[in-house]
Write a protein that holds these residues in place. Sequence first.
Motif, PDB file in Angstrom:
ATOM      1  N   MET A   1       2.101  53.578  -4.159  1.00  0.00           N
ATOM      2  CA  MET A   1       2.326  53.161  -2.774  1.00  0.00           C
ATOM      3  C   MET A   1       3.252  51.955  -2.821  1.00  0.00           C
ATOM      4  SD  MET A   1      -1.493  53.195  -1.143  1.00  0.00           S
ATOM      5  CE  MET A   1      -1.992  51.690  -1.944  1.00  0.00           C
ATOM      6  N   LEU A   2       4.566  52.218  -2.936  1.00  0.00           N
ATOM      7  CA  LEU A   2       5.501  51.120  -3.164  1.00  0.00           C
ATOM      8  C   LEU A   2       5.330  50.059  -2.096  1.00  0.00           C
ATOM      9  CD1 LEU A   2       8.666  53.155  -4.078  1.00  0.00           C
ATOM     10  CD2 LEU A   2       7.117  51.943  -5.611  1.00  0.00           C
ATOM     11  N   PRO A   3       5.141  48.826  -2.467  1.00  0.00           N
ATOM     12  CA  PRO A   3       4.929  47.808  -1.459  1.00  0.00           C
ATOM     13  C   PRO A   3       6.206  47.544  -0.652  1.00  0.00           C
ATOM     14  CG  PRO A   3       4.283  47.040  -3.641  1.00  0.00           C
ATOM     15  CD  PRO A   3       5.044  48.303  -3.813  1.00  0.00           C
ATOM     16  N   GLY A   4       7.323  47.191  -1.288  1.00  0.00           N
ATOM     17  CA  GLY A   4       8.563  46.968  -0.564  1.00  0.00           C
ATOM     18  C   GLY A   4       8.408  45.991   0.572  1.00  0.00           C
ATOM     19  N   ARG A   5       7.564  44.996   0.395  1.00  0.00           N
ATOM     20  CA  ARG A   5       7.326  44.093   1.511  1.00  0.00           C
ATOM     21  C   ARG A   5       8.536  43.231   1.788  1.00  0.00           C
ATOM     22  NH1 ARG A   5       1.185  41.945   1.043  1.00  0.00           N
ATOM     23  NH2 ARG A   5       0.394  43.812   0.043  1.00  0.00           N
ATOM     24  N   ARG A   6       9.269  42.882   0.750  1.00  0.00           N
ATOM     25  CA  ARG A   6      10.488  42.088   0.933  1.00  0.00           C
ATOM     26  C   ARG A   6      11.616  42.883   0.321  1.00  0.00           C
ATOM     27  NH1 ARG A   6      12.132  36.780   2.121  1.00  0.00           N
ATOM     28  NH2 ARG A   6      10.500  35.892   3.407  1.00  0.00           N
ATOM     29  N   PRO A   7      12.261  43.720   1.119  1.00  0.00           N
ATOM     30  CA  PRO A   7      13.318  44.551   0.548  1.00  0.00           C
ATOM     31  C   PRO A   7      14.448  43.681  -0.011  1.00  0.00           C
ATOM     32  CG  PRO A   7      12.951  45.019   2.898  1.00  0.00           C
ATOM     33  CD  PRO A   7      12.140  43.834   2.551  1.00  0.00           C
ATOM     34  N   LEU A   8      15.069  44.181  -1.064  1.00  0.00           N
ATOM     35  CA  LEU A   8      16.208  43.482  -1.662  1.00  0.00           C
ATOM     36  C   LEU A   8      17.431  43.680  -0.768  1.00  0.00           C
ATOM     37  CD1 LEU A   8      17.254  42.000  -4.222  1.00  0.00           C
ATOM     38  CD2 LEU A   8      17.926  44.246  -5.079  1.00  0.00           C
ATOM     39  N   GLY A   9      18.238  42.664  -0.661  1.00  0.00           N
ATOM     40  CA  GLY A   9      19.513  42.822   0.032  1.00  0.00           C
ATOM     41  C   GLY A   9      20.519  43.444  -0.915  1.00  0.00           C
ATOM     42  N   ARG A  10      21.781  43.414  -0.519  1.00  0.00           N
ATOM     43  CA  ARG A  10      22.822  43.983  -1.385  1.00  0.00           C
ATOM     44  C   ARG A  10      24.093  43.160  -1.265  1.00  0.00           C
ATOM     45  NH1 ARG A  10      19.295  46.940  -2.785  1.00  0.00           N
ATOM     46  NH2 ARG A  10      19.424  49.156  -3.312  1.00  0.00           N
ATOM     47  N   ARG A  11      24.879  43.184  -2.326  1.00  0.00           N
ATOM     48  CA  ARG A  11      26.255  42.687  -2.247  1.00  0.00           C
ATOM     49  C   ARG A  11      27.122  43.818  -1.706  1.00  0.00           C
ATOM     50  NH1 ARG A  11      27.890  38.947  -5.738  1.00  0.00           N
ATOM     51  NH2 ARG A  11      29.681  38.953  -4.360  1.00  0.00           N
TER      52      ARG A  11
ATOM     53  N   ARG B   1     -20.000  46.932 -17.657  1.00  0.00           N
ATOM     54  CA  ARG B   1     -19.653  46.373 -16.356  1.00  0.00           C
ATOM     55  C   ARG B   1     -18.144  46.059 -16.296  1.00  0.00           C
ATOM     56  NH1 ARG B   1     -21.004  40.358 -15.662  1.00  0.00           N
ATOM     57  NH2 ARG B   1     -19.341  40.448 -17.238  1.00  0.00           N
ATOM     58  N   ASP B   2     -17.664  45.430 -17.364  1.00  0.00           N
ATOM     59  CA  ASP B   2     -16.233  45.069 -17.356  1.00  0.00           C
ATOM     60  C   ASP B   2     -15.359  46.310 -17.203  1.00  0.00           C
ATOM     61  OD1 ASP B   2     -17.020  42.519 -17.601  1.00  0.00           O
ATOM     62  OD2 ASP B   2     -16.396  42.274 -19.713  1.00  0.00           O
ATOM     63  N   GLU B   3     -15.727  47.347 -17.916  1.00  0.00           N
ATOM     64  CA  GLU B   3     -14.914  48.562 -17.810  1.00  0.00           C
ATOM     65  C   GLU B   3     -15.010  49.178 -16.435  1.00  0.00           C
ATOM     66  OE1 GLU B   3     -15.502  51.379 -20.989  1.00  0.00           O
ATOM     67  OE2 GLU B   3     -15.213  49.768 -22.457  1.00  0.00           O
ATOM     68  N   ARG B   4     -16.187  49.105 -15.871  1.00  0.00           N
ATOM     69  CA  ARG B   4     -16.393  49.695 -14.546  1.00  0.00           C
ATOM     70  C   ARG B   4     -15.550  48.936 -13.512  1.00  0.00           C
ATOM     71  NH1 ARG B   4     -21.402  48.993 -14.446  1.00  0.00           N
ATOM     72  NH2 ARG B   4     -21.402  47.239 -12.990  1.00  0.00           N
ATOM     73  N   ILE B   5     -15.506  47.623 -13.640  1.00  0.00           N
ATOM     74  CA  ILE B   5     -14.726  46.823 -12.685  1.00  0.00           C
ATOM     75  C   ILE B   5     -13.252  47.230 -12.752  1.00  0.00           C
ATOM     76  CG2 ILE B   5     -13.823  44.493 -12.281  1.00  0.00           C
ATOM     77  CD1 ILE B   5     -16.674  43.484 -12.880  1.00  0.00           C
ATOM     78  N   LEU B   6     -12.742  47.396 -13.966  1.00  0.00           N
ATOM     79  CA  LEU B   6     -11.324  47.791 -14.088  1.00  0.00           C
ATOM     80  C   LEU B   6     -11.071  49.121 -13.408  1.00  0.00           C
ATOM     81  CD1 LEU B   6     -10.441  46.712 -17.732  1.00  0.00           C
ATOM     82  CD2 LEU B   6      -9.886  45.570 -15.590  1.00  0.00           C
ATOM     83  N   VAL B   7     -12.072  50.024 -13.563  1.00  0.00           N
ATOM     84  CA  VAL B   7     -11.904  51.332 -12.913  1.00  0.00           C
ATOM     85  C   VAL B   7     -11.961  51.163 -11.406  1.00  0.00           C
ATOM     86  CG1 VAL B   7     -12.975  53.589 -12.541  1.00  0.00           C
ATOM     87  CG2 VAL B   7     -12.780  52.640 -14.859  1.00  0.00           C
ATOM     88  N   GLU B   8     -12.942  50.352 -10.966  1.00  0.00           N
ATOM     89  CA  GLU B   8     -13.109  50.179  -9.521  1.00  0.00           C
ATOM     90  C   GLU B   8     -11.908  49.474  -8.886  1.00  0.00           C
ATOM     91  OE1 GLU B   8     -17.977  49.878  -9.606  1.00  0.00           O
ATOM     92  OE2 GLU B   8     -16.763  48.084  -9.241  1.00  0.00           O
ATOM     93  N   GLU B   9     -11.285  48.576  -9.646  1.00  0.00           N
ATOM     94  CA  GLU B   9     -10.168  47.807  -9.083  1.00  0.00           C
ATOM     95  C   GLU B   9      -8.843  48.556  -9.102  1.00  0.00           C
ATOM     96  OE1 GLU B   9     -11.526  43.220  -9.989  1.00  0.00           O
ATOM     97  OE2 GLU B   9      -9.984  44.188 -11.203  1.00  0.00           O
ATOM     98  N   ALA B  10      -8.835  49.719  -9.672  1.00  0.00           N
ATOM     99  CA  ALA B  10      -7.568  50.461  -9.787  1.00  0.00           C
ATOM    100  C   ALA B  10      -6.977  50.722  -8.405  1.00  0.00           C
ATOM    101  CB  ALA B  10      -7.809  51.787 -10.506  1.00  0.00           C
ATOM    102  N   VAL B  11      -5.660  50.647  -8.299  1.00  0.00           N
ATOM    103  CA  VAL B  11      -4.970  50.933  -7.043  1.00  0.00           C
ATOM    104  C   VAL B  11      -3.982  52.065  -7.278  1.00  0.00           C
ATOM    105  CG1 VAL B  11      -5.131  48.588  -6.165  1.00  0.00           C
ATOM    106  CG2 VAL B  11      -3.145  49.276  -7.536  1.00  0.00           C
ATOM    107  N   ASP B  12      -3.426  52.576  -6.187  1.00  0.00           N
ATOM    108  CA  ASP B  12      -2.384  53.592  -6.281  1.00  0.00           C
ATOM    109  C   ASP B  12      -1.042  52.866  -6.335  1.00  0.00           C
ATOM    110  OD1 ASP B  12      -0.550  55.570  -6.040  1.00  0.00           O
ATOM    111  OD2 ASP B  12      -1.352  56.402  -4.166  1.00  0.00           O
ATOM    112  N   VAL B  13      -0.555  52.693  -7.544  1.00  0.00           N
ATOM    113  CA  VAL B  13       0.672  51.911  -7.678  1.00  0.00           C
ATOM    114  C   VAL B  13       1.894  52.658  -7.134  1.00  0.00           C
ATOM    115  CG1 VAL B  13      -0.125  50.575  -9.638  1.00  0.00           C
ATOM    116  CG2 VAL B  13       1.054  52.749 -10.023  1.00  0.00           C
TER     117      VAL B  13
END
Lengths: 839, 364
Positions: B113-123, B99-111
Amino acid sequence: MRVPVDWLREYVEIPKQARGADIAAALVKVGLEEEGLHGADLTGPLVVGRVLTQQLEPQKNGKTIGWCTVDVGDANGTGEPQGIVCGAHNFQEGDLVVVALPGSVLPGGFAISARKTYGHVSAGMICAADELGLPDDGSGGIIRLADRLPAHELAPGDDAVPLLGLDRETVEINVTPDRGYCFSMRGVAREYAHSTGASFVDPVVALRDRAPAGNDAGFPVELRDEAPMRGRAGCTRFVARIVRDLDPAATTPDWMATRLTEAGMRPISLPVDITNYVMLALGQPLHAYDLDTVTGPIVVRRARAGETLTTLDDVRRTLYPQDLLITDGGERPLGLAGVMGGQDGELGEGTTAVLVEAARFDPVTIARSARRHRLTTEASRRFERGVDTDLAAAAAQLAVELLVELAGGRADAAVTDLAEPLEPVVIDLDPAAIGRLVGVDYAVDRVTAILDEIGCSIDGSGDLFAVTPPTWRPDLTTWPDLAEEVARIDGYDRIPSVLPAAPGGRGLTTEQEGRRLAANLLAGRGFSQVWSAPFVGEALFDQLGYPADDPRRSTLRIANPLSDEAPLLRTSVLPSVLEVARRNVSRGTKDVALFEHGLVLGGPAGVAPTYDVGVYPGAEAVEQIAAAVPAQPRHLAWAMVGEAEPAGWWGPGRAADWADAVGVVHALAEAFAVEIRVSTGAEAPFHPGRCARVELADGTYLGSAGELHPKVVSALGLSGRPVGGELDLDRLIAASTSPQASGLSNYPSAQSDVALVVDAAVRAADVEAALRRGAGDLLESVTLFDVYEGDQLGEGSRSLAYRLVFRAPERTLRTEEVNDLRDAAVAAAGTATGATQRI
Amino acid sequence: MSGPNTQYDPVEVSALDPAAIDQAVQDALSAIAGATSLDDLKTVRTAHQGDRSPLALANREIGALPPTAKAEAGKRVGQARGRVGGALKQRQAELESERDERILVEEAVDVTMLPGRRPLGRRHPIELMGERIADIMVGLGWEVAEGPEVEAEWFTFDALNFDADHPARQMQDTFYVDPPENGLVLRTHTSPVQARSMLERGAPLYIACIGRVFRTDELDATHMPAFHQIEGLAVDEGLTMADLKGTLDRLATELFGEGIVTRLRPSYFPFTEPSAEMDLRCFVCGGTDPDCRACSGTGWIEWGGCGMVNQNVLRACDVDPEKYTGFAFGMGVDRALMFRTGQSDMREMIEGDVRFNAQFGMEI
């Protein structure tokens, strides 16, 4: 300064094979930087050809091409006629033309090769003027050499490059302001000799010998400067020579016109061209007057208020009393001395007698006239920088000789040479000091040899010399000037590289470190740094909604702004940031977060006196100067437009709001460990209901942040609900503290939540402050975790829910204790703000 | 499991019969092995290990047996219960692990898909460049000094030996504060900071000045009405042009890398005598390409002006020229950035387009 190479060769021995680039390289070593090379951008074989046959063949595309055979002598290696297709037909069989044979490269990198076209193998090109980079001769196409050159001297196969002057090169150099004498072929030739050791004969020596002395018959001239500038008379020498019986039909010979053109001047008429030629050759500006229009005496004097003069550029100028004038009889102005002549006295088509003026004018007088009248001329540029102080007679002599030789004139025996003595410049020099300044151990005889080479005369011996610089180097006045001469002639490349050991400093200052921290913090929070020019217009203050008495309206004006729309210095950085935000939005970036830090004008300006160069005006004077400079605090501003968090596959975005803008202030305050107070503000350009006013704990105003006023948003051409803020970064950094560590308690914390009902006008910050006060030292944190407004509370009230966390340093708090503390906190809030606990 | 057993109903169970016990064990083991989920196993546990399971009932019967039979029956039933219990435990562990292994497989995401929700600023890279140069100078033991942008004419020109009528002063293209006779300008170079530093601190002095300066140039690809300068000033006993060259060589190496070739070339500045321009060997073509656009085919790139501090400057700033000598140099920070990054249009440096900064990291 443009230097035609063949002209330069007249004065200094340049190796035959040396090209413009070689000459430029030699000159740069002694301090004359290359600005460009002109001409000679073509390589042969470019030869003379005679058209043997020309067969016109109409083509399907409507054109008619000429299939020609051309005799190019042995230039093609076979002696056979060369077959060439040519599109132009303004020549015929028997004409002498210019042929670019395969292998030649024409201007623009256009390489010629044999190629198949229109059914023939065309082995070369019959050239038109523009294809060779030559000005059009009116033929409208192919060059017919017989139109330009004596045909009997030409033979098929001759190299056409020198015949057409296509090998001519002009070296353009930058002359620094101290080297006025390098605005002449003579000066550049001397420098070339210094750099390469080439043989140089100063042409002025012989001319000066030939120039006759002034005599009583000379044209009457009076130097009447009644208002010398900075103690220096405007004119200290005036040579006038007269040449009569000029042939008005005489024209400027090609060689002279070519040199003038290459040097960047336009040929005008023979007498004028001669004066320009002498100026370019020797460095002495001259002026020629039509003798028949001048009654004399020539009087050199300062202008009178309101006097006018129409100069040769056809501009009627109102003169300033400081302007130095050449006048006829003391009344009629003939010219603005050393700058430009007037239309009165101008040479005309029928001029047969001229008066040539060669004068020594004071650089300051000329510089100021040129500046006042915004009239920089070839003459003023030279006088400002200092013309050889003993050149006038020699230059006039050359002009006279050329007028005689080229214009058929007759030199008049009458010679005027008025000269006021100059204060001689003698420099005391310890030759060893030069090595100590430059860092190269020059032998004494090396120093004296170099000074001799550049024309100095030297008296004395051992460790003290008296050095008199040559008349063409008025810039040499101190011994470090001589040090530069020695170092540059010996070669700057001989100076070793030694890293000096500084005593060690204190590192960056608190302000410098603080600025980096603030900038990095904002960049880390998503803001992109910008910087803007500090110019704004009055209209902006209205757009920002500044009240009439807003101190941010009082600023300084630039006397000579780039744009009349923005002549004022900014008093705030936020508008600059908003302008950049608008630019980004207009370029399609909808969500923008920006910040900028920079100086703003923050106080009144005084009057800053100036003092002469080289003099310490005293501590009091320096203090007075510094005090006149207005305060210029460094402000930090930030703004957000559009979404603070973008939409994406995770869901919708979040629009930037006032809290994002105010949050920046809190983040900065935490970063600098500064205690701040936030209250409701109403400053422009913010929304009066969404503006946070930020102060330091002692009440000093730090800045404001929030949502922008809707009127400002539309006035600035923005849309949506932009937010932003601005604070005085200097004040923030100065308030930065180094808190003492207090030790962390490992005993458990206890929390207690309270919901307080308050009047809607009560500020959360006041409630929180009261809670803190009432809860006492055992309170660890207060967090506003919920705000509720609704029917249950009734109109005009809201509920603020706080979580109070308590912790004692050396024991576990008991529940009753926590309750008591909470009650005390609530009671304090009740007293201070009328808050009641919501059960 | 040991709650009051109200339904206790002693039955003569054949389980005391060895064959029946074995059968019960076999039934239990096969049910356990057949459980494919933790829920299944729970049911199996109740059926074969619960209070009403055959073996539990058999166990309860033991008490009623005659003493002679008790020992043997107890041993048999005990062993049977042990086997079933062991099998349950093992199967439980297996299923939990699955079960534990299955959960890890089921919880996998497509990493990816860059989130970039808070883009970094720049100097801004110009400021980063300035900071880098400041750090190099601080590393050499120098300090960084600063001054105002609206500045007194005297600090800007006269104190630095720019005579009011000298052509060099006209070349500066100065913005004057209105009215011009009040003696205030926008500084055309950072040099007034040198004058202020000498006046405030005297000699010896080793300072770098970095800041914004202004000239009346319209904005185009190669000019900006405001730009950035870095200047250095050292005043001490016995400083020479060799020290100047050494300092510039070091700065060039730190900024542009080992092996950078420099040269000094005679020039003119009012505040220095002798004066020089510092050139860098073209780092694009190395001086080999006559058509090189970076150096216009000259092989050298102009970097900045420098020289030995003019004695008139020392005098005006109350430093004894008989005792001290000094050297000074100045160059454009913006130009240095262009060299380092290949930036060709200066307008992009001031327009503030976020895409400009985004090309760079937070380090230059």
